[in-house]
Motif scaffolding. Structure first.
Motif, mmCIF file in Angstrom:
data_model
loop_
_atom_site.group_PDB
_atom_site.id
_atom_site.type_symbol
_atom_site.label_atom_id
_atom_site.label_comp_id
_atom_site.label_asym_id
_atom_site.label_seq_id
_atom_site.Cartn_x
_atom_site.Cartn_y
_atom_site.Cartn_z
ATOM 1 N N PRO A 165 0.810 -1.229 0.000
ATOM 2 C CA PRO A 165 0.000 0.000 0.000
ATOM 3 C C PRO A 165 0.838 1.272 0.000
ATOM 4 N N ILE A 166 2.000 1.250 0.645
ATOM 5 C CA ILE A 166 2.865 2.437 0.653
ATOM 6 C C ILE A 166 3.374 2.723 -0.754
ATOM 7 N N VAL A 167 3.807 1.677 -1.451
ATOM 8 C CA VAL A 167 4.306 1.857 -2.816
ATOM 9 C C VAL A 167 3.192 2.349 -3.734
ATOM 10 N N VAL A 168 2.015 1.771 -3.621
ATOM 11 C CA VAL A 168 0.897 2.148 -4.500
ATOM 12 C C VAL A 168 0.522 3.614 -4.312
ATOM 13 N N LEU A 169 0.310 4.024 -3.080
ATOM 14 C CA LEU A 169 -0.176 5.374 -2.818
ATOM 15 C C LEU A 169 0.871 6.437 -3.152
ATOM 16 N N THR A 170 2.125 6.194 -2.791
ATOM 17 C CA THR A 170 3.153 7.192 -3.086
ATOM 18 C C THR A 170 3.451 7.264 -4.580
ATOM 19 N N ALA A 171 3.457 6.118 -5.265
ATOM 20 C CA ALA A 171 3.705 6.126 -6.706
ATOM 21 C C ALA A 171 2.562 6.802 -7.462
ATOM 22 N N GLU A 172 1.331 6.554 -7.037
ATOM 23 C CA GLU A 172 0.198 7.218 -7.694
ATOM 24 C C GLU A 172 0.286 8.731 -7.520
ATOM 25 N N GLY A 212 8.983 6.721 -1.872
ATOM 26 C CA GLY A 212 7.971 5.814 -1.348
ATOM 27 C C GLY A 212 8.475 4.394 -1.207
ATOM 28 N N VAL A 213 9.263 3.946 -2.176
ATOM 29 C CA VAL A 213 9.834 2.599 -2.095
ATOM 30 C C VAL A 213 10.758 2.485 -0.896
ATOM 31 N N MET A 214 11.581 3.516 -0.666
ATOM 32 C CA MET A 214 12.495 3.479 0.477
ATOM 33 C C MET A 214 11.734 3.489 1.800
ATOM 34 N N VAL A 283 19.091 1.590 6.837
ATOM 35 C CA VAL A 283 17.980 2.393 6.331
ATOM 36 C C VAL A 283 18.464 3.778 5.910
ATOM 37 N N LEU A 284 19.360 4.370 6.700
ATOM 38 C CA LEU A 284 19.885 5.696 6.376
ATOM 39 C C LEU A 284 20.682 5.671 5.075
ATOM 40 N N ILE A 285 21.530 4.670 4.886
ATOM 41 C CA ILE A 285 22.344 4.579 3.673
ATOM 42 C C ILE A 285 21.469 4.376 2.445
ATOM 43 N N VAL A 286 20.454 3.529 2.559
ATOM 44 C CA VAL A 286 19.556 3.288 1.420
ATOM 45 C C VAL A 286 18.830 4.570 1.032
ATOM 46 N N ASN A 287 18.407 5.350 2.011
ATOM 47 C CA ASN A 287 17.734 6.617 1.715
ATOM 48 C C ASN A 287 18.671 7.610 1.046
#
Length: 298
Positions: A165-172, A212-214, A283-287
């Motif tokens: 749901p996070i990916v869907v809503l942020t990508a939309e 959103g993916v991150m 998490v910080l490095i990926v962001n």
């Protein structure tokens, strides 16, 4: 006609400007925002300070290459939990990211006003508020009971349910923010709807989509409850005797921290702090990487 200047009559005007009401409100509200920002950062900075001081003292190569220690055993590490976390989050990403972006394309471009889009948006928004343990129960019923064992794929499915749901809503939302004039210009040049989506909409909205993916990956990496129902835990490596033991209980950083934080042994408590610091740093490095390489390409 005389060139002599006549003296001005009346009081001399003041050159000092008074603060207007709007300027005063701006100063007051800006001060309140800064105060709240500093107040909110205090818990964050205190947690980071504790992680760095307590977890950083235990960080060495051993914790990344050794297996978790037993109760009274000294040393050890969380190498298998780190590998298991990457593996399960990778499975979740392979499921949630393609499905989420394709769903967002439909919601934003193909059928934004259809009944299916309305139902999909409602379902996605509802899933964002569902307790994470329910995702574990769902994966337990769908995967664990079906396969008869706790496993890494079961944990990946549970994390994918939380990420989707996070990916869907942020990508939309990212695709909706693409200026209409850019799409109209592409149509005017003879591009098809598919070309506009792949060449204009997705590249332009890619930074927001990656954000959103991150966020979804960050949430999945730190979840504990779903993995207790699906992957459980293991004191062994995922790679056993030359083959991947994916259909067996799998260790993860979140569950290791949960287990070790409640033990009465100093060695395990130190490893829990070190594991927490490593998880936060990942998490910080990926962001940071997503911010650097997440620029649109035309």
């Amino acid at each position: 006609m005389s060139d002599t200047l006549l003296p001005l009559s009346g009081p001399t005007p003041s050159l000092q400007r008074k603060i207007e009401g709007r300027a005063l409100r701006s100063i007051v509200l800006s001060s309140l925002v800064w105060f709240n920002a500093i107040l909110i950062s205090v818990p964050l900075l205190s947690v980071l300070y504790m992680l760095i001081t307590r977890g950083g003292a235990r960080l060495n190569m051993e914790v990344f290459t050794e297996l978790p220690p037993a109760g009274f055993e000294m040393g050890g590490g969380f190498g298998n939990a780190l590998v298991g976390t990457f593996f399960m989050v990778g499975i979740a990403a392979l499921i949630a990211i393609p499905v989420g972006i394709l769903a967002a394309i439909f919601l934003a471009e193909l059928g934004p006003n259809s009944k299916l889009a309305t139902v999909a948006r409602f379902s996605a928004k509802t899933l964002t508020g569902v307790p994470s343990i329910l995702a574990g129960v769902f994966a337990y019923a769908m995967v664990v009971i079906t396969t008869g064992t706790y496993s890494a794929p079961a944990g990946g499915v549970a994390l994918a349910v939380l990420m989707l749901p996070i990916v869907v809503l942020t990508a939309e939302e990212a695709m909706r923010m693409v200026p209409k004039i850019m799409k109209d210009a592409a149509y005017g040049m003879g591009c098809t709807h598919t070309q506009v989506i792949w060449q204009i909409v997705l590249p332009t909205g890619m930074p927001a989509i990656l954000t959103g993916v991150m966020l979804a990956i960050a949430r999945a990496a730190g979840e504990t409850a779903p993995l207790l129902f699906t992957a459980l835990f293991s004191n062994y490596w995922l790679l056993q005797e030359g083959h991947l033991a994916v259909m067996s209980p799998t260790a993860s950083m979140a569950v290791l921290i949960y287990n070790f934080s409640g033990m009465p042994f100093d060695n395990q408590l130190e490893l829990a702090w070190a594991g927490s610091l490593v998880l936060v740093m990942i998490v910080l490095i990926v962001n940071i990487v997503s911010r650097i390489f997440g620029k649109p390409k035309f």
